[in-house]
Design a protein around this motif. Structure first.
Motif, PDB file in Angstrom:
ATOM      1  N   THR A  25       0.858  -1.178   0.000  1.00  0.00           N
ATOM      2  CA  THR A  25       0.000   0.000   0.000  1.00  0.00           C
ATOM      3  C   THR A  25       0.894   1.229   0.000  1.00  0.00           C
ATOM      4  OG1 THR A  25      -1.697  -1.186   1.237  1.00  0.00           O
ATOM      5  CG2 THR A  25      -1.863   1.214   1.194  1.00  0.00           C
ATOM      6  N   MET A  26       0.718   2.040  -1.029  1.00  0.00           N
ATOM      7  CA  MET A  26       1.519   3.249  -1.184  1.00  0.00           C
ATOM      8  C   MET A  26       0.858   4.414  -0.438  1.00  0.00           C
ATOM      9  SD  MET A  26       3.839   1.912  -3.070  1.00  0.00           S
ATOM     10  CE  MET A  26       4.788   3.286  -3.693  1.00  0.00           C
ATOM     11  N   LYS A  27       1.638   5.415  -0.098  1.00  0.00           N
ATOM     12  CA  LYS A  27       1.122   6.587   0.616  1.00  0.00           C
ATOM     13  C   LYS A  27       0.080   7.351  -0.186  1.00  0.00           C
ATOM     14  CE  LYS A  27       5.086   7.260   3.615  1.00  0.00           C
ATOM     15  NZ  LYS A  27       6.217   8.131   3.984  1.00  0.00           N
ATOM     16  N   ASP A  28       0.122   7.231  -1.525  1.00  0.00           N
ATOM     17  CA  ASP A  28      -0.861   7.930  -2.359  1.00  0.00           C
ATOM     18  C   ASP A  28      -2.146   7.123  -2.551  1.00  0.00           C
ATOM     19  OD1 ASP A  28      -0.165   5.958  -4.181  1.00  0.00           O
ATOM     20  OD2 ASP A  28       0.689   7.336  -5.649  1.00  0.00           O
ATOM     21  N   GLY A  29      -2.261   5.959  -1.876  1.00  0.00           N
ATOM     22  CA  GLY A  29      -3.478   5.165  -1.910  1.00  0.00           C
ATOM     23  C   GLY A  29      -3.459   3.995  -2.888  1.00  0.00           C
ATOM     24  N   ARG A  30      -2.467   3.919  -3.750  1.00  0.00           N
ATOM     25  CA  ARG A  30      -2.378   2.798  -4.690  1.00  0.00           C
ATOM     26  C   ARG A  30      -2.021   1.520  -3.953  1.00  0.00           C
ATOM     27  NH1 ARG A  30       2.143   3.506  -8.363  1.00  0.00           N
ATOM     28  NH2 ARG A  30       2.994   4.803  -6.715  1.00  0.00           N
ATOM     29  N   ASN A  31      -2.515   0.399  -4.471  1.00  0.00           N
ATOM     30  CA  ASN A  31      -2.156  -0.919  -3.976  1.00  0.00           C
ATOM     31  C   ASN A  31      -1.443  -1.678  -5.086  1.00  0.00           C
ATOM     32  OD1 ASN A  31      -3.253  -0.804  -1.349  1.00  0.00           O
ATOM     33  ND2 ASN A  31      -5.278  -1.164  -2.178  1.00  0.00           N
ATOM     34  N   ILE A  32      -0.331  -2.300  -4.753  1.00  0.00           N
ATOM     35  CA  ILE A  32       0.435  -3.093  -5.705  1.00  0.00           C
ATOM     36  C   ILE A  32       0.446  -4.529  -5.207  1.00  0.00           C
ATOM     37  CG2 ILE A  32       2.682  -3.438  -6.775  1.00  0.00           C
ATOM     38  CD1 ILE A  32       3.239  -0.439  -6.185  1.00  0.00           C
ATOM     39  N   GLN A  33      -0.025  -5.451  -6.033  1.00  0.00           N
ATOM     40  CA  GLN A  33      -0.016  -6.860  -5.665  1.00  0.00           C
ATOM     41  C   GLN A  33       1.253  -7.508  -6.193  1.00  0.00           C
ATOM     42  OE1 GLN A  33      -3.644  -8.885  -6.540  1.00  0.00           O
ATOM     43  NE2 GLN A  33      -4.897  -7.205  -5.791  1.00  0.00           N
ATOM     44  N   THR A  34       1.896  -8.298  -5.354  1.00  0.00           N
ATOM     45  CA  THR A  34       3.147  -8.951  -5.725  1.00  0.00           C
ATOM     46  C   THR A  34       2.978 -10.462  -5.696  1.00  0.00           C
ATOM     47  OG1 THR A  34       4.070  -9.189  -3.506  1.00  0.00           O
ATOM     48  CG2 THR A  34       4.376  -7.064  -4.593  1.00  0.00           C
ATOM     49  N   THR A  50       6.230  -8.823  -9.952  1.00  0.00           N
ATOM     50  CA  THR A  50       4.856  -8.438 -10.245  1.00  0.00           C
ATOM     51  C   THR A  50       3.991  -9.667 -10.522  1.00  0.00           C
ATOM     52  OG1 THR A  50       5.179  -8.245 -12.621  1.00  0.00           O
ATOM     53  CG2 THR A  50       5.651  -6.277 -11.290  1.00  0.00           C
ATOM     54  N   GLN A  51       2.678  -9.459 -10.607  1.00  0.00           N
ATOM     55  CA  GLN A  51       1.756 -10.539 -10.943  1.00  0.00           C
ATOM     56  C   GLN A  51       2.053 -11.110 -12.329  1.00  0.00           C
ATOM     57  OE1 GLN A  51      -0.688 -11.989  -9.103  1.00  0.00           O
ATOM     58  NE2 GLN A  51      -0.086 -10.759  -7.353  1.00  0.00           N
ATOM     59  N   GLU A  52       2.620 -10.300 -13.206  1.00  0.00           N
ATOM     60  CA  GLU A  52       2.947 -10.738 -14.563  1.00  0.00           C
ATOM     61  C   GLU A  52       4.290 -11.454 -14.632  1.00  0.00           C
ATOM     62  OE1 GLU A  52       2.114  -7.412 -13.882  1.00  0.00           O
ATOM     63  OE2 GLU A  52       0.017  -7.828 -14.324  1.00  0.00           O
ATOM     64  N   GLY A  53       5.041 -11.462 -13.538  1.00  0.00           N
ATOM     65  CA  GLY A  53       6.324 -12.155 -13.495  1.00  0.00           C
ATOM     66  C   GLY A  53       7.538 -11.280 -13.743  1.00  0.00           C
ATOM     67  N   SER A  54       7.340  -9.972 -13.856  1.00  0.00           N
ATOM     68  CA  SER A  54       8.458  -9.049 -14.067  1.00  0.00           C
ATOM     69  C   SER A  54       9.047  -8.598 -12.736  1.00  0.00           C
ATOM     70  CB  SER A  54       7.979  -7.804 -14.823  1.00  0.00           C
ATOM     71  OG  SER A  54       7.407  -8.154 -16.047  1.00  0.00           O
ATOM     72  N   ASP A  55      10.318  -8.238 -12.748  1.00  0.00           N
ATOM     73  CA  ASP A  55      10.944  -7.662 -11.568  1.00  0.00           C
ATOM     74  C   ASP A  55      10.604  -6.179 -11.510  1.00  0.00           C
ATOM     75  OD1 ASP A  55      12.126 -10.056 -10.819  1.00  0.00           O
ATOM     76  OD2 ASP A  55      13.928  -9.669 -11.971  1.00  0.00           O
ATOM     77  N   ALA A  56      10.322  -5.676 -10.313  1.00  0.00           N
ATOM     78  CA  ALA A  56       9.979  -4.262 -10.146  1.00  0.00           C
ATOM     79  C   ALA A  56      10.495  -3.793  -8.798  1.00  0.00           C
ATOM     80  CB  ALA A  56       8.474  -4.058 -10.243  1.00  0.00           C
ATOM     81  N   ARG A  57      10.451  -2.467  -8.600  1.00  0.00           N
ATOM     82  CA  ARG A  57      10.861  -1.901  -7.315  1.00  0.00           C
ATOM     83  C   ARG A  57      10.146  -0.580  -7.096  1.00  0.00           C
ATOM     84  NH1 ARG A  57      16.907   0.030  -7.337  1.00  0.00           N
ATOM     85  NH2 ARG A  57      16.550   2.059  -8.239  1.00  0.00           N
ATOM     86  N   VAL A  58       9.958  -0.258  -5.817  1.00  0.00           N
ATOM     87  CA  VAL A  58       9.359   1.018  -5.439  1.00  0.00           C
ATOM     88  C   VAL A  58      10.200   1.637  -4.334  1.00  0.00           C
ATOM     89  CG1 VAL A  58       6.988   0.431  -6.080  1.00  0.00           C
ATOM     90  CG2 VAL A  58       7.777  -0.039  -3.773  1.00  0.00           C
ATOM     91  N   ASN A  59      10.187   2.951  -4.284  1.00  0.00           N
ATOM     92  CA  ASN A  59      10.934   3.680  -3.264  1.00  0.00           C
ATOM     93  C   ASN A  59      10.311   3.405  -1.891  1.00  0.00           C
ATOM     94  OD1 ASN A  59      12.173   5.608  -1.623  1.00  0.00           O
ATOM     95  ND2 ASN A  59      12.329   7.059  -3.305  1.00  0.00           N
TER      96      ASN A  59
END
Length: 69
Positions: A25-34, A50-59
Protein backbone atom coordinates in the motif's frame (compact mmCIF):
# COMPACT_ATOMS: atom_id res chain seq x y z
CA UNK A 1 17.09 -43.07 -9.65
CA UNK A 2 14.25 -43.16 -7.08
CA UNK A 3 16.51 -41.58 -4.45
CA UNK A 4 16.78 -38.47 -6.63
CA UNK A 5 13.03 -37.75 -6.62
CA UNK A 6 12.62 -37.16 -2.89
CA UNK A 7 15.20 -34.34 -2.60
CA UNK A 8 13.87 -32.66 -5.75
CA UNK A 9 10.26 -32.78 -4.54
CA UNK A 10 11.27 -31.60 -1.07
CA UNK A 11 13.20 -28.64 -2.49
CA UNK A 12 10.25 -27.67 -4.72
CA UNK A 13 7.84 -27.71 -1.76
CA UNK A 14 10.18 -25.66 0.42
CA UNK A 15 10.81 -23.06 -2.27
CA UNK A 16 7.09 -22.74 -2.99
CA UNK A 17 6.46 -22.01 0.68
CA UNK A 18 8.95 -19.12 0.65
CA UNK A 19 7.12 -17.06 -1.97
CA UNK A 20 3.86 -15.62 -0.77
CA UNK A 21 1.79 -12.89 -2.40
CA UNK A 22 1.78 -9.50 -0.70
CA UNK A 23 0.01 -6.18 -1.16
CA UNK A 24 2.11 -3.00 -1.02
CA UNK A 25 0.00 0.00 0.00
CA UNK A 26 1.52 3.25 -1.18
CA UNK A 27 1.12 6.59 0.62
CA UNK A 28 -0.86 7.93 -2.36
CA UNK A 29 -3.48 5.16 -1.91
CA UNK A 30 -2.38 2.80 -4.69
CA UNK A 31 -2.16 -0.92 -3.98
CA UNK A 32 0.44 -3.09 -5.70
CA UNK A 33 -0.02 -6.86 -5.66
CA UNK A 34 3.15 -8.95 -5.73
CA UNK A 35 3.91 -12.62 -6.32
CA UNK A 36 6.57 -12.75 -3.62
CA UNK A 37 7.68 -11.03 -0.44
CA UNK A 38 9.10 -7.57 -1.17
CA UNK A 39 12.67 -7.14 0.06
CA UNK A 40 14.37 -3.84 0.92
CA UNK A 41 17.68 -3.35 -0.92
CA UNK A 42 20.65 -1.23 0.16
CA UNK A 43 19.38 1.78 -1.82
CA UNK A 44 16.09 2.01 0.13
CA UNK A 45 13.91 0.44 -2.57
CA UNK A 46 11.59 -2.54 -2.15
CA UNK A 47 12.19 -5.13 -4.87
CA UNK A 48 9.48 -7.63 -5.80
CA UNK A 49 8.04 -9.73 -8.60
CA UNK A 50 4.86 -8.44 -10.25
CA UNK A 51 1.76 -10.54 -10.94
CA UNK A 52 2.95 -10.74 -14.56
CA UNK A 53 6.32 -12.15 -13.50
CA UNK A 54 8.46 -9.05 -14.07
CA UNK A 55 10.94 -7.66 -11.57
CA UNK A 56 9.98 -4.26 -10.15
CA UNK A 57 10.86 -1.90 -7.31
CA UNK A 58 9.36 1.02 -5.44
CA UNK A 59 10.93 3.68 -3.26
CA UNK A 60 10.64 2.68 0.38
CA UNK A 61 9.79 6.25 1.43
CA UNK A 62 6.58 6.03 -0.64
CA UNK A 63 5.39 2.80 1.00
CA UNK A 64 2.75 3.01 3.73
CA UNK A 65 2.56 -0.71 4.57
CA UNK A 66 3.14 -4.19 3.23
CA UNK A 67 0.74 -7.01 4.09
CA UNK A 68 0.64 -10.68 3.22
CA UNK A 69 -2.29 -11.45 0.97
Amino acid sequence: MKSLYLPVITAAVLLTGCASPHVITMKDGRNIQTQDTPEMNDDGFYEYETQEGSDARVNGTEVLEINEK
